[in-house]
Design a protein around this motif. Structure first.
Motif, PDB file in Angstrom:
ATOM      1  N   CYS A  60       0.962  -1.308   0.022  1.00  0.00           N
ATOM      2  CA  CYS A  60       0.145   0.017  -0.113  1.00  0.00           C
ATOM      3  C   CYS A  60       0.830   1.209  -0.023  1.00  0.00           C
ATOM      4  O   CYS A  60       0.651   2.224  -0.614  1.00  0.00           O
ATOM      5  N   ALA A  61       1.828   1.060   0.706  1.00  0.00           N
ATOM      6  CA  ALA A  61       2.931   2.306   1.108  1.00  0.00           C
ATOM      7  C   ALA A  61       3.696   2.734  -0.560  1.00  0.00           C
ATOM      8  O   ALA A  61       3.735   3.655  -0.899  1.00  0.00           O
ATOM      9  N   ALA A  62       3.840   1.384  -1.084  1.00  0.00           N
ATOM     10  CA  ALA A  62       4.553   1.649  -2.659  1.00  0.00           C
ATOM     11  C   ALA A  62       3.530   2.120  -3.569  1.00  0.00           C
ATOM     12  O   ALA A  62       3.806   3.042  -4.467  1.00  0.00           O
ATOM     13  N   VAL A  63       2.130   1.571  -3.555  1.00  0.00           N
ATOM     14  CA  VAL A  63       1.159   2.136  -4.293  1.00  0.00           C
ATOM     15  C   VAL A  63       1.172   3.654  -4.130  1.00  0.00           C
ATOM     16  O   VAL A  63       0.890   4.512  -5.064  1.00  0.00           O
ATOM     17  N   ILE A 119       7.836  -7.811  -3.503  1.00  0.00           N
ATOM     18  CA  ILE A 119       6.443  -7.706  -3.900  1.00  0.00           C
ATOM     19  C   ILE A 119       5.990  -6.175  -4.120  1.00  0.00           C
ATOM     20  O   ILE A 119       5.302  -5.702  -4.713  1.00  0.00           O
ATOM     21  N   PRO A 120       6.343  -5.361  -3.032  1.00  0.00           N
ATOM     22  CA  PRO A 120       6.057  -3.910  -2.933  1.00  0.00           C
ATOM     23  C   PRO A 120       6.664  -3.315  -4.220  1.00  0.00           C
ATOM     24  O   PRO A 120       6.028  -2.214  -4.898  1.00  0.00           O
ATOM     25  N   GLY A 121       7.698  -3.735  -4.532  1.00  0.00           N
ATOM     26  CA  GLY A 121       8.223  -2.961  -5.905  1.00  0.00           C
ATOM     27  C   GLY A 121       7.492  -3.393  -6.997  1.00  0.00           C
ATOM     28  O   GLY A 121       7.248  -2.720  -7.848  1.00  0.00           O
ATOM     29  N   LEU A 122       7.120  -4.823  -7.188  1.00  0.00           N
ATOM     30  CA  LEU A 122       6.140  -5.177  -8.362  1.00  0.00           C
ATOM     31  C   LEU A 122       5.016  -4.496  -8.266  1.00  0.00           C
ATOM     32  O   LEU A 122       4.316  -3.972  -9.311  1.00  0.00           O
ATOM     33  N   ALA A 123       4.395  -4.098  -6.906  1.00  0.00           N
ATOM     34  CA  ALA A 123       3.107  -3.369  -6.871  1.00  0.00           C
ATOM     35  C   ALA A 123       3.267  -1.862  -7.411  1.00  0.00           C
ATOM     36  O   ALA A 123       2.482  -1.395  -8.219  1.00  0.00           O
TER      37      ALA A 123
END
Length: 264
Positions: free
Chosen positions: A13-16, A56-60
């Motif tokens: 969520c933070a990445a998005v 995973i956050p990087g892919l998001a």
């Protein structure tokens, strides 16, 4: 496990959110920057997500950035079809960014593994140092006790539950006349008169039951065959499991004989 899933969701969520925020900032700067470096802010944010938040956050973040870039291009083009050149550039840029995300997340994971390995090695080193220090203290204590035993004028003897002599100090040599080489490995009956063998059997039985014999005055034999009045203190020796494995003798020459009973 549930905590890890929640933490992963929070990072995604933070990445998005970060990608959305930098996209809004770039749109706000359009009057100043125009069409120059339209995706620079998103790229930097994408790299930060991959570096500090994980794969995973990087892919998001990558998925969000790609969707926003395609959406922006579609809006800018209006109803006109998007050219094949745009799609080619988009695919190449997306592939390059995806590679960067994987590379940075892998480097971050390797750094974490190295840090964990270094901490593990440090913990093992500290544990080994503590074990070495403990062993040195035990060796020093054992050496000190050995020195005390060897310097004692009393006979300090150990035997197993079969009555076989296991250790024999200098005091025992002085009292009984046998050297350690002669005594060790021999039965304790070596220094017990034939008329006192039953007494020795009773002592061994008491030791097997975990009992003690304190200040018991009796008669023992010198190597020359003469009888010696001695005062005995006998205690059980226990192994690491707490089981009785033998007995320790402290024999002292006595000038008074009272052997009518075993001391407790």
């Amino acid at each position: 496990m549930r905590f890890q899933k929640n933490s992963q969701l929070v990072r995604c969520c933070a990445a998005v959110g970060l990608i959305g925020a930098v996209t809004l900032v770039r749109l706000a700067l359009t009057p100043v920057l125009g069409d120059n470096v339209p995706f620079l802010f998103q790229l930097l944010a994408l790299l930060c997500c991959a570096r500090y938040l994980g794969l995973i956050p990087g892919l998001a973040a990558w998925t969000t950035a790609l969707a926003l870039a395609i959406g922006r291009a579609m809006v800018a083009a209006g109803q006109a079809p998007v050219s094949n050149r745009f799609w080619l550039r988009t695919v190449l840029a997306a592939g390059f960014c995806l590679f960067l995300v994987w590379l940075l997340s892998r480097q971050a994971r390797l750094r974490e593994e190295l840090a964990s390995s270094a901490q593990l090695n440090l913990d093992q080193s500290e544990r080994l140092s503590a074990e070495v220090a403990q062993r040195e203290r035990q060796q020093a204590l054992a050496a000190q006790l050995q020195a005390i035993v060897e310097s004692s004028d009393d006979a300090v003897i150990s035997k197993d539950l079969a009555g076989i002599i296991q250790s024999w100090n200098a005091g025992a040599e002085g009292i009984f006349g046998y050297t350690a080489a002669e005594a060790i490995g021999s039965p304790i009956s070596l220094v017990v008169p034939s008329g006192r063998l039953t007494e020795e059997a009773e002592i061994l039985e008491r030791i097997r039951q975990g009992g003690r014999v304190q200040h018991f005055e009796t008669v023992r034999l010198h190597k020359s065959g003469r009888e010696i009045d001695v005062s005995l203190t006998i205690s059980p020796i226990r192994d690491a499991a707490g089981d009785v494995s033998g007995a320790s003798h402290i024999d002292r020459k006595s000038t008074r004989l009272n052997s009518s009973h075993l001391g407790i």
